[in-house]
Motif scaffolding. Structure first.
Motif, PDB file in Angstrom:
ATOM      1  N   PRO A   1      10.886   2.181   5.981  1.00 43.02           N
ATOM      2  CA  PRO A   1      10.895   2.985   4.823  1.00 43.02           C
ATOM      3  C   PRO A   1      10.068   4.424   5.266  1.00 43.02           C
ATOM      4  O   PRO A   1      10.095   5.420   4.414  1.00 43.02           O
ATOM      5  CB  PRO A   1       9.913   2.338   3.864  1.00 43.02           C
ATOM      6  CG  PRO A   1      10.117   0.790   4.288  1.00 43.02           C
ATOM      7  CD  PRO A   1      10.244   0.914   5.693  1.00 43.02           C
ATOM      8  N   ILE A   2       9.380   4.282   6.411  1.00 43.87           N
ATOM      9  CA  ILE A   2       8.366   5.544   6.733  1.00 43.87           C
ATOM     10  C   ILE A   2       9.315   6.707   7.042  1.00 43.87           C
ATOM     11  O   ILE A   2       8.812   7.769   6.223  1.00 43.87           O
ATOM     12  CB  ILE A   2       8.038   5.254   8.258  1.00 43.87           C
ATOM     13  CG1 ILE A   2       6.761   4.232   8.027  1.00 43.87           C
ATOM     14  CG2 ILE A   2       7.099   6.555   8.538  1.00 43.87           C
ATOM     15  CD1 ILE A   2       6.204   3.626   9.408  1.00 43.87           C
TER      16      ILE A   2
ATOM     17  N   PHE B   1       0.865  -1.320  -0.005  1.00 42.48           N
ATOM     18  CA  PHE B   1       0.030  -0.111   0.033  1.00 42.48           C
ATOM     19  C   PHE B   1       0.816   1.394   0.116  1.00 42.48           C
ATOM     20  O   PHE B   1       0.546   2.143  -0.793  1.00 42.48           O
ATOM     21  CB  PHE B   1      -0.882  -0.002   1.187  1.00 42.48           C
ATOM     22  CG  PHE B   1      -1.878   0.910   1.159  1.00 42.48           C
ATOM     23  CD1 PHE B   1      -3.128   0.774   0.906  1.00 42.48           C
ATOM     24  CD2 PHE B   1      -1.447   2.038   2.125  1.00 42.48           C
ATOM     25  CE1 PHE B   1      -4.133   1.989   0.972  1.00 42.48           C
ATOM     26  CE2 PHE B   1      -2.638   3.172   2.143  1.00 42.48           C
ATOM     27  CZ  PHE B   1      -3.702   3.077   1.682  1.00 42.48           C
ATOM     28  N   MET B   2       1.791   1.442   1.109  1.00 38.99           N
ATOM     29  CA  MET B   2       2.684   2.351   1.084  1.00 38.99           C
ATOM     30  C   MET B   2       3.595   2.407   0.020  1.00 38.99           C
ATOM     31  O   MET B   2       4.035   3.644  -0.675  1.00 38.99           O
ATOM     32  CB  MET B   2       3.562   2.451   2.321  1.00 38.99           C
ATOM     33  CG  MET B   2       2.696   2.476   3.412  1.00 38.99           C
ATOM     34  SD  MET B   2       3.247   1.946   4.994  1.00 38.99           S
ATOM     35  CE  MET B   2       4.988   2.694   5.122  1.00 38.99           C
ATOM     36  N   SER B   3       4.274   1.172  -0.420  1.00 39.05           N
ATOM     37  CA  SER B   3       5.410   1.183  -1.549  1.00 39.05           C
ATOM     38  C   SER B   3       4.885   1.629  -2.913  1.00 39.05           C
ATOM     39  O   SER B   3       5.162   2.462  -3.916  1.00 39.05           O
ATOM     40  CB  SER B   3       5.863  -0.002  -1.519  1.00 39.05           C
ATOM     41  OG  SER B   3       6.792  -0.447  -2.578  1.00 39.05           O
ATOM     42  N   TYR B   4       3.596   0.998  -3.103  1.00 35.46           N
ATOM     43  CA  TYR B   4       2.878   1.581  -4.468  1.00 35.46           C
ATOM     44  C   TYR B   4       2.787   2.803  -4.815  1.00 35.46           C
ATOM     45  O   TYR B   4       2.739   3.515  -5.763  1.00 35.46           O
ATOM     46  CB  TYR B   4       1.649   0.630  -4.990  1.00 35.46           C
ATOM     47  CG  TYR B   4       2.260  -0.890  -5.376  1.00 35.46           C
ATOM     48  CD1 TYR B   4       2.839  -1.027  -6.645  1.00 35.46           C
ATOM     49  CD2 TYR B   4       1.827  -1.979  -4.797  1.00 35.46           C
ATOM     50  CE1 TYR B   4       3.322  -2.307  -7.116  1.00 35.46           C
ATOM     51  CE2 TYR B   4       1.831  -3.252  -5.342  1.00 35.46           C
ATOM     52  CZ  TYR B   4       2.650  -3.459  -6.625  1.00 35.46           C
ATOM     53  OH  TYR B   4       2.954  -4.676  -6.900  1.00 35.46           O
ATOM     54  N   ALA B   5       2.283   3.593  -3.442  1.00 34.42           N
ATOM     55  CA  ALA B   5       1.678   4.977  -3.680  1.00 34.42           C
ATOM     56  C   ALA B   5       3.080   5.775  -3.799  1.00 34.42           C
ATOM     57  O   ALA B   5       3.027   6.821  -4.687  1.00 34.42           O
ATOM     58  CB  ALA B   5       1.068   5.301  -2.412  1.00 34.42           C
TER      59      ALA B   5
ATOM     60  N   THR C   1      -0.588   7.920   2.775  1.00 37.67           N
ATOM     61  CA  THR C   1      -0.806   6.683   2.825  1.00 37.67           C
ATOM     62  C   THR C   1       0.151   5.980   4.067  1.00 37.67           C
ATOM     63  O   THR C   1      -0.233   4.563   4.290  1.00 37.67           O
ATOM     64  CB  THR C   1      -0.225   6.283   1.548  1.00 37.67           C
ATOM     65  OG1 THR C   1       1.059   6.445   1.622  1.00 37.67           O
ATOM     66  CG2 THR C   1      -0.919   6.591   0.321  1.00 37.67           C
ATOM     67  N   LEU C   2       0.636   6.721   4.840  1.00 40.78           N
ATOM     68  CA  LEU C   2       1.358   5.757   5.757  1.00 40.78           C
ATOM     69  C   LEU C   2       0.512   5.651   7.078  1.00 40.78           C
ATOM     70  O   LEU C   2       0.806   5.055   7.798  1.00 40.78           O
ATOM     71  CB  LEU C   2       2.616   7.175   6.483  1.00 40.78           C
ATOM     72  CG  LEU C   2       3.555   7.491   5.411  1.00 40.78           C
ATOM     73  CD1 LEU C   2       4.473   8.377   6.004  1.00 40.78           C
ATOM     74  CD2 LEU C   2       4.231   6.348   4.800  1.00 40.78           C
ATOM     75  N   ILE C   3      -0.718   6.134   6.960  1.00 39.68           N
ATOM     76  CA  ILE C   3      -1.700   5.933   8.153  1.00 39.68           C
ATOM     77  C   ILE C   3      -1.910   4.437   8.353  1.00 39.68           C
ATOM     78  O   ILE C   3      -2.288   3.881   9.055  1.00 39.68           O
ATOM     79  CB  ILE C   3      -2.986   6.564   7.870  1.00 39.68           C
ATOM     80  CG1 ILE C   3      -3.856   6.563   9.057  1.00 39.68           C
ATOM     81  CG2 ILE C   3      -3.826   6.050   6.624  1.00 39.68           C
ATOM     82  CD1 ILE C   3      -5.145   7.653   8.826  1.00 39.68           C
ATOM     83  N   ILE C   4      -1.673   3.605   7.174  1.00 39.88           N
ATOM     84  CA  ILE C   4      -1.984   2.229   7.166  1.00 39.88           C
ATOM     85  C   ILE C   4      -0.880   1.302   8.026  1.00 39.88           C
ATOM     86  O   ILE C   4      -1.125   0.336   8.283  1.00 39.88           O
ATOM     87  CB  ILE C   4      -1.672   1.611   5.794  1.00 39.88           C
ATOM     88  CG1 ILE C   4      -2.598   0.310   5.588  1.00 39.88           C
ATOM     89  CG2 ILE C   4      -0.438   1.359   5.152  1.00 39.88           C
ATOM     90  CD1 ILE C   4      -3.970   0.384   5.693  1.00 39.88           C
ATOM     91  N   ALA C   5       0.138   1.996   8.461  1.00 43.44           N
ATOM     92  CA  ALA C   5       1.466   1.395   8.967  1.00 43.44           C
ATOM     93  C   ALA C   5       1.122   0.385  10.120  1.00 43.44           C
ATOM     94  O   ALA C   5       1.335  -0.752  10.628  1.00 43.44           O
ATOM     95  CB  ALA C   5       2.463   2.142   9.292  1.00 43.44           C
TER      96      ALA C   5
END
Length: 534
Positions: free
Chosen positions: A405-406, A336-340, A498-502
């Motif tokens: 990666p954050i 999710f984070m990487s693709y964004a 998108t970092l909210i998913i972590a």
């Protein structure tokens, strides 16, 4: 002497992989599969470097780019991955991969003929269907070419094609669009502009690679694990059953065949997903995005319900396994984070930092390819090393790929334009570091899923793994970044949202860390209790 079995599967004494090591032919085959995956991601990712040109010529915004890059591709990739994964479990995997490669290459070239966003979306859906053959076939082939103690490394090498392909796509796309538009400011041969020529330049070579893929030998399933499996005498039966179970409206008929209770549950799920789509459309105005998401999630639900009746052992080892589900959902949040960030890094460099397409393609693409390759190889090696010492050791690598990666993502996407090249250098360095750290999780996640099922189930397990990668990661991550960017007029805010998913991913992976040892130790027992003849 060659040992030949039905359906084209062969094992040759000179090519034999043992429990201790892989044969030279296994490495040769892995090299070809790596090239296939490189092209897979060239065709998939090239849209990111072309995004500013597509926005200008086709009247699109960042939310549309997120949809085209993510959802339009991902839903059809995920859905057709289910029946094609089943076909990879029962048919000649080399032939399946050859056909799929030819299809997605042709659809990539056709993307260059699009006159509007809808036509481009249709071509992207076709690319998704073709590419759905790749990983179920390749993962299953690799698992039969390499012993368990080398499998994560082999899968990591194959997966490195993702990063090489993504990087090369930016280089090719950036240079072609820049040079073509300079040479032909009013359109070149047949009136083609730069982005159209770029699609065709990367699509057509895939047709030639398909001919090479067709020469590969088909290994005997399960032989390397000491559980040789005979090919199915009716390989397409399962494929059509899966197709019937996953593609609406046939899903309704399949549910009705299981009884009125199953039909009621199926229709209730459809209604709930439709209501959810209507609610999201009211919030965002993105009709096609949310109807595609609802369509995809409903299809997956219908397929899982059907699989429970048709293949109870496979359903048991995949859909009722906390170890399997928490692993794929945890990795889905990494994706999710990487693709964004991957989708919008070229856009950020071109539009926010004002860098030309050729420079973005070379530096962002090149550094991203190297970083991703190093990350996935090092992550695969580390996960194999940890796996020898801890049954759940690979999960630690996935957790690292989620959390590490954050900080680099935050630094990269808060970079502001400044005189000179310092801003672009800083952006490229930290975007590459984020890619390196995030890519470390892929080999570990893929190998974990393969260890949690029987050999005959590996294609279906791979397809299910990619459901999470695509329907959680690819279909939602880039779209969320693009939608938030369009709403706030800030691409930085869009990507960082998108970092909210972590935190959700971390919870899932902690559950996986606890459950994987138990799941791996009970694979045969749980399959046997569900009716598998072992």
């Amino acid at each position: 002497m060659a040992e030949t079995v039905e359906n084209g599967e062969t094992g040759q004494s000179g090519d034999t992989t043992t429990a201790q090591g892989a044969s030279p032919y296994a490495w040769y085959a892995l090299g070809i599969l790596f090239l296939v995956y490189v092209l897979n991601f060239i065709d998939r990712q090239i849209i990111t470097i072309l995004a500013p040109d597509l926005k200008r010529d086709l009247g699109l915004n960042d939310a549309d780019i997120g949809f085209l890059y993510g959802t339009a591709f991902a839903v059809f990739y995920a859905l057709f991955g289910i029946p094609l994964g089943r076909l990879a479990d029962s048919w000649h995997r080399v032939r399946l991969l050859t056909i799929g490669l030819a299809i997605w290459s042709a659809m990539t070239a056709i993307s260059g003929l699009a006159k509007n966003g809808m036509q481009l979306a249709g071509a992207r859906m076709g690319v998704g269907i073709g590419e759905a053959t790749a990983s179920p076939s390749a993962y299953s082939l690799i698992s039969d070419l390499f012993p368990k103690n080398m499998r994560a490394t082999a899968l990591a090498i194959y997966s490195a094609g993702l990063y090489f392909g993504g990087g090369i796509s930016l280089m090719i796309g950036g240079f072609i669009v820049e040079d073509w538009n300079q040479a032909y400011p009013d359109g070149g041969p047949f009136g083609l502009v730069g982005w159209q020529a770029a699609f065709m330049a990367v699509g057509i070579p895939g047709l030639l690679l398909a001919l090479w893929v067709a020469t590969l030998k088909e290994p005997i399933r399960g032989l390397v694990d000491g559980v040789p499996t005979q090919p199915s005498p009716t390989p397409f039966k399962g494929f059509f059953e899966e197709l019937y179970a996953v593609i609406p409206p046939f899903t309704i008929f399949a549910a009705a065949a299981r009884g009125m209770g199953a039909l009621a549950i199926n229709l209730a799920a459809a209604a709930l997903l439709a209501l959810g789509a209507i609610g999201m459309i009211a919030l965002t105005g993105a009709h096609l995005q949310w109807w595609c998401i609802a369509f995809g999630y409903y299809a997956v639900f219908s397929w899982a319900c059907s699989l429970r009746r048709r293949d109870a052992p496979t359903f048991q080892l995949i859909w009722t396994s906390p170890a399997f589900l928490s692993t794929i959902l945890g990795y889905g949040t990494v994706a999710f984070m990487s693709y964004a960030s991957t989708a919008f890094a070229p856009v950020y460099a071109r539009e926010i930092l004002g860098v030309d397409a050729g420079s973005v393609g070379f530096w962002v693409g090149g550094s991203g390819a190297v970083a991703g390759f190093l990350g996935v190889i090092l992550g695969g090696r580390m996960s194999d090393w940890l796996r020898l010492r801890n049954e759940a050791g690979r999960i630690l690598v996935i957790i690292f790929g989620l959390v590490a990666p954050i900080a680099p993502i935050v630094i990269a996407f808060t970079t502001e334009a400044a005189p000179g090249n310092g801003d672009f250098v800083r952006f490229t360095i930290f975007a590459s570091i984020a890619g390196l750290l995030g890519s470390s999780a892929l080999g570990a996640a893929a190998a974990t899923t393969q260890d949690l099922v029987l050999p005959r189930m590996r294609g279906t397990a791979t397809a299910t793994f990619f459901l999470a990668t695509t329907l959680v990661g690819l279909a939602l991550g880039p779209y969320m970044a693009g939608q938030v960017s369009a709403m706030t007029q800030s691409l930085s805010t869009g990507v960082l949202s998108t970092l909210i998913i972590a935190p959700l991913g971390l919870i899932a992976l902690l559950i996986a860390y606890r459950e994987v040892p138990r799941g791996a130790a009970t694979v045969v027992d749980r399959a046997r209790s569900a009716g598998e003849a072992i």
